[in-house]
Enzyme design. Structure first.
Site, short mmCIF file in Angstrom:
data_model
loop_
_atom_site.label_atom_id
_atom_site.label_comp_id
_atom_site.label_asym_id
_atom_site.label_seq_id
_atom_site.Cartn_x
_atom_site.Cartn_y
_atom_site.Cartn_z
N ASN A 112 2.55 43.82 -51.68
CA ASN A 112 1.90 44.71 -50.94
C ASN A 112 0.64 43.52 -51.05
O ASN A 112 0.20 43.14 -50.12
CB ASN A 112 1.62 45.83 -51.41
CG ASN A 112 1.98 46.99 -50.56
OD1 ASN A 112 3.96 46.65 -50.69
ND2 ASN A 112 2.05 47.83 -50.93
N THR A 157 -18.36 29.96 -5.46
CA THR A 157 -18.39 31.01 -6.01
C THR A 157 -18.07 31.37 -4.93
O THR A 157 -17.93 31.26 -3.72
CB THR A 157 -20.10 31.81 -5.84
OG1 THR A 157 -20.89 31.70 -4.77
CG2 THR A 157 -21.42 30.77 -7.16
N HIS A 158 -16.88 32.68 -5.19
CA HIS A 158 -16.15 33.62 -4.81
C HIS A 158 -15.47 32.13 -4.18
O HIS A 158 -14.16 32.78 -2.76
CB HIS A 158 -16.50 34.31 -3.61
CG HIS A 158 -17.86 34.80 -4.03
ND1 HIS A 158 -17.97 36.36 -4.53
CD2 HIS A 158 -19.22 34.78 -3.98
CE1 HIS A 158 -19.29 37.12 -4.35
NE2 HIS A 158 -20.24 35.62 -4.54
N SER A 280 11.48 19.52 -9.65
CA SER A 280 11.83 20.89 -8.73
C SER A 280 14.01 20.23 -8.55
O SER A 280 14.11 19.40 -8.75
CB SER A 280 11.90 20.55 -7.46
OG SER A 280 13.20 21.38 -7.15
N LYS A 286 8.50 17.23 -5.32
CA LYS A 286 7.94 17.79 -6.30
C LYS A 286 6.96 17.67 -7.63
O LYS A 286 8.14 16.35 -8.29
CB LYS A 286 8.30 19.25 -6.95
CG LYS A 286 8.99 19.94 -5.34
CD LYS A 286 7.55 20.71 -5.12
CE LYS A 286 7.41 22.31 -5.64
NZ LYS A 286 5.81 22.85 -4.79
N ASN A 288 5.46 19.25 -10.17
CA ASN A 288 4.79 20.98 -10.67
C ASN A 288 4.17 20.68 -12.02
O ASN A 288 3.90 20.09 -13.00
CB ASN A 288 5.85 21.97 -10.48
CG ASN A 288 6.38 21.89 -9.22
OD1 ASN A 288 6.14 21.28 -8.13
ND2 ASN A 288 7.83 22.17 -9.12
N GLU A 293 0.40 26.25 -15.73
CA GLU A 293 0.98 27.43 -15.54
C GLU A 293 1.42 27.90 -17.20
O GLU A 293 0.82 29.56 -16.87
CB GLU A 293 2.04 27.49 -14.21
CG GLU A 293 1.37 26.88 -13.24
CD GLU A 293 2.83 26.52 -12.66
OE1 GLU A 293 3.12 27.36 -11.61
OE2 GLU A 293 4.21 25.16 -12.84
N GLN A 325 4.56 44.87 -41.85
CA GLN A 325 5.61 44.00 -41.57
C GLN A 325 6.12 43.78 -40.00
O GLN A 325 5.99 42.29 -39.96
CB GLN A 325 6.86 44.48 -42.53
CG GLN A 325 8.15 43.69 -41.74
CD GLN A 325 9.52 43.96 -43.39
OE1 GLN A 325 9.30 44.04 -44.62
NE2 GLN A 325 10.43 43.35 -42.33
N1 ARG Z 1 8.50 42.46 -46.95
C1 ARG Z 1 7.12 43.30 -46.76
C2 ARG Z 1 5.71 42.99 -45.37
O1 ARG Z 1 6.06 41.83 -45.16
C3 ARG Z 1 6.46 42.69 -48.25
C4 ARG Z 1 5.68 44.62 -48.60
C5 ARG Z 1 7.04 45.33 -49.14
N2 ARG Z 1 6.72 46.33 -49.48
C6 ARG Z 1 6.78 47.71 -49.20
N3 ARG Z 1 6.07 48.51 -49.97
N4 ARG Z 1 8.31 47.65 -48.90
O2 ARG Z 1 5.07 44.16 -45.60
#
Ligand code: ARG
Length: 452
Positions: A112, A157-158, A280, A286, A288, A293, A325
């Site tokens: 994490n 403007t507008h 085109s 054309k 474009n 866009e 994730q």
């Molecule tokens: N691939 C996971 C993510 O992007 C990594 C973290 C995973 N952690 C867990 N407690 N399963 O979040």
């Protein structure tokens, strides 16, 4: 039930594929960051008291991490489905190469905080790139504007003719908008510039790790202080960055819209060189303006990415949740899209041809109505009386040379009062930030990987 053995347990194959999601492909963008983050983490582990790994072991790990970065540069480092993500792919590789030592690197760390730091390292590079590209486009617009500062353009403007204006005013308006967007990008950079490493699963660890050290080793401004917030800030950080990117896209989209209008044959103010237009399949004549866009379309897409990340986390309970994730793909897509738009537009602006005569021909006498009223004010008439006088006698307005008309607008920020030097300074100031940060990052990362 078919199962697959992974570093962190045996998992049903379908569950594995479902939960890994797009990580196997997207995490390729995080290999370098993961190795850099890991290098800082093992360096910190080697300096703990008592040390978790020795200085020599640290060296071995760093050596292998370098090899992984090299492989990744050649597109040869593979993340397997059984790895789930880059983090376990790197750990597997280190364990294959270094045995038990490889199994030690995850001490005091969770995927994490690992992915959180990877994303911030990734974002740091992307933000610097985006800032550099945004400022390059602003500079291109300023160059274009300065070159054509005396070319008159009907100010609208507008969308209706309003007052005499200039190509210089038009171009530098979009440049100033981009320079403001750079302020937002730099703010996002500063918030991103905090290190979540060491927050582990979300609640810290019961060993004396040194989070300031890892933050310094990675060249972050400081650690994210609260370990829970370090995890909660994942997703929030991405949404802040995307929000800044989305402001950039807002500027680009409006500029693109103007360009579409001004290159219409009915206007003919500007012409796009053939190479920047597309044809085109049925209409042979054309040319474009697809590029602009698509820039307009991609502003919607980047906003959608920002909203997707925001929506993913707005009901997210505190602490890590796997939902995070799924923010990765929107984040990476939004950032890459913004940068691609910035890059395509710089040469585009440089190549736009200005048709001076068409711009001058666009002036009809009524565009000078306000100027005439203000002329009467100069002769002593109260403005409202002058306004009504001109309104009642609008048919008698004479055409003035629009070049003369814009020459009169010399006050701050008006067509002939643009402070080009001020803009130049703003461009230089942003470029200096990027240069300094890059230098600091290079120095820090090189030091981390240098043999000691
Ligand atoms: N691939 C996971 C993510 O992007 C990594 C973290 C995973 N952690 C867990 N407690 N399963 O979040």
């Amino acid at each position: 039930m078919k199962t697959q053995k992974t570093t962190v347990g045996t998992i049903d194959e379908e569950v594995l594929a479902f939960t890994a999601g797009r990580d196997v492909e997207l995490d390729v963008n995080l290999i370098q960051a993961d190795c850099i983050g890991t290098a800082a983490h093992v360096t910190m582990l080697s300096r703990m008291k008592p040390a978790i790994i020795t200085a020599d072991e640290r060296k071995q790990v760093i050596g292998e991490l370098k090899k992984i970065i090299e492989l990744a540069d050649e597109g040869k480092f593979k993340i397997r489905l059984a790895d789930q993500d880059v983090h376990l792919a790197v750990e597997r590789t280190l364990t294959e190469k270094l045995g038990d030592l490889g199994k030690k690197i995850h001490t005091c760390r969770s995927r994490n905080d690992q992915v959180a730091v990877d994303l911030r390292l990734f974002a740091r590079e992307e933000l610097l790139g985006a800032i550099e590209e945004a400022v390059a486009l602003a500079a291109a617009l300023l160059k274009f504007g300065r070159k054509h500062q005396k070319v008159p353009m009907v100010g609208r403007t507008h969308m209706q003719p309003g007052m005499p204006s200039s190509v210089g005013l038009w171009a530098s308006a979009h440049a100033e908008s981009l320079l403001d967007d750079c302020v937002l990008l730099v703010n996002a950079y500063e918030l991103n510039d905090q290190c979540p490493l060491g927050s582990a699963a979300s609640y810290g660890v019961p060993l004396e790790i040194n989070r300031e050290l890892t933050s310094d080793l990675l060249g972050f401004r400081c650690p994210v202080h609260n370990v829970l917030y370090a995890n909660n800030s994942r997703g929030k950080n991405e949404s802040i960055i995307l929000s800044a990117m989305s402001q950039v896209m807002l500027t680009l989209s409006r500029m693109a819209q103007d360009l579409m209008l001004f290159t219409m044959p009915e206007f003919g103010y500007f012409t796009l060189p053939d190479e920047l237009t597309t044809g085109s399949s049925i209409m042979p004549q054309k040319k474009n303006p697809d590029v602009i866009e698509l820039v307009r379309a991609r502003a919607s897409k980047v906003k959608a990415c920002e909203l997707a990340v925001y929506d993913l986390i707005k009901g997210s309970p505190t602490g890590y949740n796997r939902d995070l994730q799924d923010a990765k793909e929107f984040f990476m897509d939004g950032v890459a899209t913004t940068r691609a738009c910035l890059r395509v537009l710089s040469p585009f602006i440089e190549a736009v041809e200005v048709n001076k005569q068409a711009l001058i021909d666009g002036f009809r006498p009524d565009v000078f109505a306000t100027d005439r009223a203000l002329e009467l004010v100069g002769e002593g008439m109260p403005f409202r009386d002058a306004y009504h006088y001109v309104k009642e006698n609008i048919g008698e307005l004479e055409s003035i040379d629009p070049r003369k008309a814009i020459e009169q607008k010399t006050h701050l920020g008006a067509p002939m009062g643009i402070d080009w030097a001020l803009f130049k300074e703003r461009v230089a100031a942003v470029n200096a930030i990027v240069r300094e940060q890059r230098k600091m990052i290079d120095r820090t990362v090189n030091k981390l990987f240098a043999e000691k």
